[in-house]
Design an enzyme around this catalytic site. Structure first.
Site, mmCIF file in Angstrom:
data_model
loop_
_atom_site.group_PDB
_atom_site.id
_atom_site.type_symbol
_atom_site.label_atom_id
_atom_site.label_comp_id
_atom_site.label_asym_id
_atom_site.label_seq_id
_atom_site.Cartn_x
_atom_site.Cartn_y
_atom_site.Cartn_z
ATOM 1 N N ARG A 162 41.824 24.903 34.005
ATOM 2 C CA ARG A 162 43.249 25.105 33.745
ATOM 3 C C ARG A 162 43.853 25.842 34.939
ATOM 4 O O ARG A 162 43.254 26.780 35.470
ATOM 5 C CB ARG A 162 43.400 25.939 32.459
ATOM 6 C CG ARG A 162 44.796 26.299 32.112
ATOM 7 C CD ARG A 162 44.833 26.834 30.679
ATOM 8 N NE ARG A 162 46.057 27.523 30.397
ATOM 9 C CZ ARG A 162 46.179 28.860 30.383
ATOM 10 N NH1 ARG A 162 45.139 29.617 30.623
ATOM 11 N NH2 ARG A 162 47.335 29.409 30.125
ATOM 12 N N CYS A 172 44.044 34.354 35.753
ATOM 13 C CA CYS A 172 43.333 35.614 35.495
ATOM 14 C C CYS A 172 42.315 35.440 34.377
ATOM 15 O O CYS A 172 41.335 36.162 34.322
ATOM 16 C CB CYS A 172 44.324 36.701 35.135
ATOM 17 S SG CYS A 172 45.382 36.228 33.764
ATOM 18 N N ASN A 218 50.932 32.461 40.037
ATOM 19 C CA ASN A 218 50.090 31.452 39.380
ATOM 20 C C ASN A 218 50.680 30.894 38.085
ATOM 21 O O ASN A 218 50.440 29.741 37.748
ATOM 22 C CB ASN A 218 48.653 31.969 39.183
ATOM 23 C CG ASN A 218 48.571 33.198 38.318
ATOM 24 O OD1 ASN A 218 49.558 33.903 38.117
ATOM 25 N ND2 ASN A 218 47.391 33.478 37.808
ATOM 26 N N LYS A 229 61.198 41.037 40.184
ATOM 27 C CA LYS A 229 60.797 40.575 41.519
ATOM 28 C C LYS A 229 59.743 39.483 41.354
ATOM 29 O O LYS A 229 58.582 39.765 41.061
ATOM 30 C CB LYS A 229 60.251 41.733 42.362
ATOM 31 C CG LYS A 229 60.326 41.399 43.826
ATOM 32 C CD LYS A 229 59.095 41.623 44.637
ATOM 33 C CE LYS A 229 57.846 40.943 44.387
ATOM 34 N NZ LYS A 229 57.691 39.592 44.946
ATOM 35 N N GLU A 252 48.895 44.125 33.917
ATOM 36 C CA GLU A 252 48.122 42.916 33.598
ATOM 37 C C GLU A 252 47.474 42.475 34.904
ATOM 38 O O GLU A 252 48.120 41.828 35.738
ATOM 39 C CB GLU A 252 49.050 41.812 33.071
ATOM 40 C CG GLU A 252 49.744 42.152 31.762
ATOM 41 C CD GLU A 252 48.811 42.097 30.565
ATOM 42 O OE1 GLU A 252 47.665 41.624 30.714
ATOM 43 O OE2 GLU A 252 49.220 42.547 29.490
ATOM 44 N N GLU A 260 36.904 37.769 41.801
ATOM 45 C CA GLU A 260 37.687 36.724 41.168
ATOM 46 C C GLU A 260 37.723 35.522 42.117
ATOM 47 O O GLU A 260 38.166 35.655 43.253
ATOM 48 C CB GLU A 260 39.112 37.280 40.995
ATOM 49 C CG GLU A 260 39.777 36.870 39.768
ATOM 50 C CD GLU A 260 41.161 37.510 39.633
ATOM 51 O OE1 GLU A 260 41.615 38.275 40.502
ATOM 52 O OE2 GLU A 260 41.792 37.193 38.626
ATOM 53 N N SER A 268 47.356 41.391 41.151
ATOM 54 C CA SER A 268 45.993 41.780 41.501
ATOM 55 C C SER A 268 45.754 43.272 41.240
ATOM 56 O O SER A 268 46.692 44.082 41.280
ATOM 57 C CB SER A 268 45.742 41.458 42.974
ATOM 58 O OG SER A 268 46.641 42.205 43.764
HETATM 59 P P1 NAP Z 1 49.477 40.044 43.983
HETATM 60 O O1 NAP Z 1 49.218 39.800 45.390
HETATM 61 O O2 NAP Z 1 49.060 41.352 43.395
HETATM 62 O O3 NAP Z 1 51.043 39.820 43.769
HETATM 63 C C1 NAP Z 1 51.658 39.868 42.522
HETATM 64 C C2 NAP Z 1 53.107 40.263 42.696
HETATM 65 O O4 NAP Z 1 53.187 41.573 43.240
HETATM 66 C C3 NAP Z 1 53.891 39.367 43.642
HETATM 67 O O5 NAP Z 1 55.207 39.276 43.181
HETATM 68 C C4 NAP Z 1 53.815 40.163 44.935
HETATM 69 O O6 NAP Z 1 54.833 39.854 45.851
HETATM 70 C C5 NAP Z 1 53.967 41.553 44.412
HETATM 71 N N1 NAP Z 1 53.482 42.589 45.319
HETATM 72 C C6 NAP Z 1 52.459 42.514 46.204
HETATM 73 N N2 NAP Z 1 52.311 43.697 46.841
HETATM 74 C C7 NAP Z 1 53.276 44.531 46.335
HETATM 75 C C8 NAP Z 1 53.649 45.875 46.585
HETATM 76 N N3 NAP Z 1 53.004 46.638 47.480
HETATM 77 N N4 NAP Z 1 54.696 46.402 45.898
HETATM 78 C C9 NAP Z 1 55.354 45.665 44.992
HETATM 79 N N5 NAP Z 1 55.053 44.384 44.709
HETATM 80 C C10 NAP Z 1 54.013 43.826 45.369
HETATM 81 O O7 NAP Z 1 48.803 38.956 43.057
HETATM 82 P P2 NAP Z 1 48.878 37.373 43.222
HETATM 83 O O8 NAP Z 1 47.942 36.959 44.272
HETATM 84 O O9 NAP Z 1 50.298 36.940 43.310
HETATM 85 O O10 NAP Z 1 48.382 36.927 41.769
HETATM 86 C C11 NAP Z 1 47.062 36.763 41.473
HETATM 87 C C12 NAP Z 1 46.523 37.971 40.711
HETATM 88 O O11 NAP Z 1 47.245 38.149 39.494
HETATM 89 C C13 NAP Z 1 45.097 37.742 40.292
HETATM 90 O O12 NAP Z 1 44.330 38.902 40.496
HETATM 91 C C14 NAP Z 1 45.227 37.439 38.804
HETATM 92 O O13 NAP Z 1 44.074 37.695 38.057
HETATM 93 C C15 NAP Z 1 46.362 38.311 38.410
HETATM 94 N N6 NAP Z 1 46.961 37.856 37.139
HETATM 95 C C16 NAP Z 1 46.773 38.608 36.030
HETATM 96 C C17 NAP Z 1 47.298 38.188 34.818
HETATM 97 C C18 NAP Z 1 47.097 39.017 33.582
HETATM 98 O O14 NAP Z 1 47.829 38.815 32.631
HETATM 99 N N7 NAP Z 1 46.143 39.928 33.544
HETATM 100 C C19 NAP Z 1 48.029 37.013 34.749
HETATM 101 C C20 NAP Z 1 48.211 36.259 35.899
HETATM 102 C C21 NAP Z 1 47.676 36.703 37.105
HETATM 103 P P3 NAP Z 1 54.580 38.759 47.013
HETATM 104 O O15 NAP Z 1 54.694 37.454 46.341
HETATM 105 O O16 NAP Z 1 55.640 38.987 47.991
HETATM 106 O O17 NAP Z 1 53.204 39.022 47.562
#
Ligand code: NAP
Length: 487
Positions: free
Chosen positions: A288, A294, A161, A184, A260, A391, A239
């Site tokens: 935004r 998040c 994102n 990664k 995070e 979310e 996530s």
């Molecule tokens: P996600 O599915 O958790 O993926 C995030 C990253 O982790 C991606 O690079 C993903 O790779 C990787 N990943 C997924 N499964 C994994 C595993 N088993 N082992 C190692 N890496 C793995 O999250 P998303 O859908 O991309 O992002 C949205 C989430 O991020 C939301 O929940 C949002 O709130 C959160 N977020 C939090 C913040 C903060 O600062 N708190 C900021 C921005 C976003 P792939 O791309 O290959 O799936």
């Protein structure tokens, strides 16, 4: 937007893995496609890293660690400062690339590039301020000396994102502290990170300090790194369920961990709030990044005396927003990242409406190409609506009423998450009381945007722990060593 310019920017991005200072193909030669979510068309192919590639990246990071830890803080600082300059100079290309792979409107992408570059500048300034303490112990029988040293090789995993800012928010402090790293990026948006890696190469980051491995097999590729005792830290933005999985893996060698994770931000409007300001800031807090943030306002808790006015005015503002491909003039709302995400948003709206909510604007897909969903405002939300607990990650604003301060606080805290809250009131005492009572890591007081490189970003509860940015951010990459001195 000029198709030739889009083509030129896409052609200029390295498409390989960045390991030990060079670009290379994936072992086995596999590649994967990166899609434009506004057109559903493939943009380019990128090397699809394997577990062997990730191991090679960690080999490079581990080999570079000792020299990098011993490098002069000023050298690390100057590299980051040059990266800030070059990112600023190439902002147009970086922004266009981000819009193409992620979908956000160009102006927002340029805003993210600037935010991302600021982490390089901020941590350039922090690199030369890593210090320790010298004190007399309380008994007066000796001295206490402390020093802060780099943690060691890190694994940094980032989401789609904010494809570049979530990178520099980790890479900046890691470089400043003297840590090496394997990054990664998210498979849906690897291009911004690849261009960033090339910028860091160009400004003289030594070989092996930064290694980037895009892959479609996140778990298979990063999993083995947790079994390798040379890895010392994992920093993850993404996530909550994936964060929990990584915590389990990190326990094997007791890695330092920064998480995070997801959010479910309440946006609380009291009866005495400045309504113009509340509506204007609600648009920012909700819209935004197309709501895919998040820190996006996820639920609006509004005092019953002003709820109808607030909902109507917000609906009018959101209903006027132009939806389209982020490269087009005047577009304020781009597509969602993929069909699955759009389906999830549509299901949450349908669920809320089925449980009594009313659609004031939106509530439907837009067009038949690209993953667009209309900016949506729902009023009359009932306690049973699933989107109060999940979310949304899309352009949907549910408005729920409350009748007392205690009820507002209880409703705002009724979440497993605790990343950020927004509070609107003109009463100072109420503002401070509510700020103390809310279970969050960050709070916007009469403000719908909290992100700032100089501030400690992070959450509590299931939004994770650790802080990125601010004076706190570099501490995630430093260990404290204490020396007892007989003096
Ligand atoms: P996600 O599915 O958790 O993926 C995030 C990253 O982790 C991606 O690079 C993903 O790779 C990787 N990943 C997924 N499964 C994994 C595993 N088993 N082992 C190692 N890496 C793995 O999250 P998303 O859908 O991309 O992002 C949205 C989430 O991020 C939301 O929940 C949002 O709130 C959160 N977020 C939090 C913040 C903060 O600062 N708190 C900021 C921005 C976003 P792939 O791309 O290959 O799936």
């Amino acid at each position: 937007m000029d198709a030739a310019r889009e083509k030129a920017v896409l052609e200029a991005v390295p498409k390989g893995l960045f390991i030990n200072g060079t670009w290379r193909d994936a072992s086995g030669g596999a590649t994967f496609g990166v899609e434009d979510p506004a057109t559903e068309q493939k943009l380019v192919e990128v090397a699809d890293g394997t577990a062997d590639d990730a191991r090679a990246a960690l080999d490079a990071a581990a080999a570079a660690q000792a020299d990098w830890a011993a490098s002069a803080p000023r050298e690390r600082s100057e590299i980051l400062r040059r990266a800030f300059d070059l990112m600023s100079e190439r902002s147009d290309d970086l922004a266009l690339l981000m819009t193409l792979e992620m979908g956000k409107p160009l102006a927002e992408a340029a805003g993210e590039v600037s935010y991302a570059a600021e982490f390089c500048r901020w941590f350039a300034e922090e690199a030369v301020r890593i210090d320790g303490r010298w004190s007399r112990n309380p008994a007066g029988s000796g001295r206490l000396l402390t020093m802060r040293q780099p943690v060691g090789p890190c694994l940094l995993i980032t989401p789609w994102n904010f494809p570049i800012a979530m990178g520099t928010r980790k890479i900046g402090p890691a470089i400043a502290a003297g840590c090496t790293m394997v990054v990664k990026p998210a498979q849906q948006t690897p291009l911004s990170m690849l261009l960033l890696a090339d910028i860091l190469r160009e400004v003289g980051l030594p070989d092996g300090v930064l290694n980037v491995v895009p892959t479609t097999k996140a778990s298979d590729v990063t999993g083995p790194l947790f079994d390798d005792g040379r890895l010392r830290k994992v920093s993850f933005t993404g996530s909550t369920p994936v964060g929990k999985k990584l915590m389990e893996q990190a326990s094997k060698h007791l890695l330092r961990v920064s998480m995070e994770l997801g959010g479910n931000a309440p946006f609380v409007v009291f009866g005495d709030a400045d309504m113009d300001l509340a509506v204007e800031q609600a648009v920012i807090a909700k819209m935004r990044n197309i709501g895919e943030s998040c820190v996006a306002a996820n639920r609006f808790h509004v005092h019953e005396s002003v709820a109808e006015e607030f909902a109507q005015r917000l609906a009018q503002r959101l209903g006027e927003m132009k939806v389209g491909r982020g490269t087009e003039d005047g577009v304020e709302v781009g597509p969602l990242i993929d069909d699955e995400q759009r389906g999830k948003v549509a299901d949450l709206v349908e669920d809320a409406v089925g449980k009594g909510a009313k659609v004031l604007t939106g509530g439907e897909r837009v067009g038949d190409r690209g993953y667009f969903y209309a900016p949506t405002v729902l009023s009359g939300i009932t306690d049973e609506a699933t989107l109060l607990r999940e979310e949304i990650f899309g352009p949907v604003a549910p408005v729920k009423t409350f009748s007392s301060d205690d009820e507002a606080i209880a409703a705002a805290n009724a979440s497993d998450y605790g990343l950020v809250a927004y509070v609107f009131t003109r009463d100072l005492e109420r503002a401070l009381r509510v700020s103390e009572a809310l279970e969050v890591g960050m709070l916007g007081l009469n403000k719908g945007l909290v992100s700032n490189p100089a501030a400690p970003f992070g959450g509590v509860k299931e939004s994770g722990f650790g802080r990125e940015g601010g004076r706190e951010g570099i501490n995630e990459y430093l260990s404290v060593k204490y020396v007892a001195v007989d003096l």
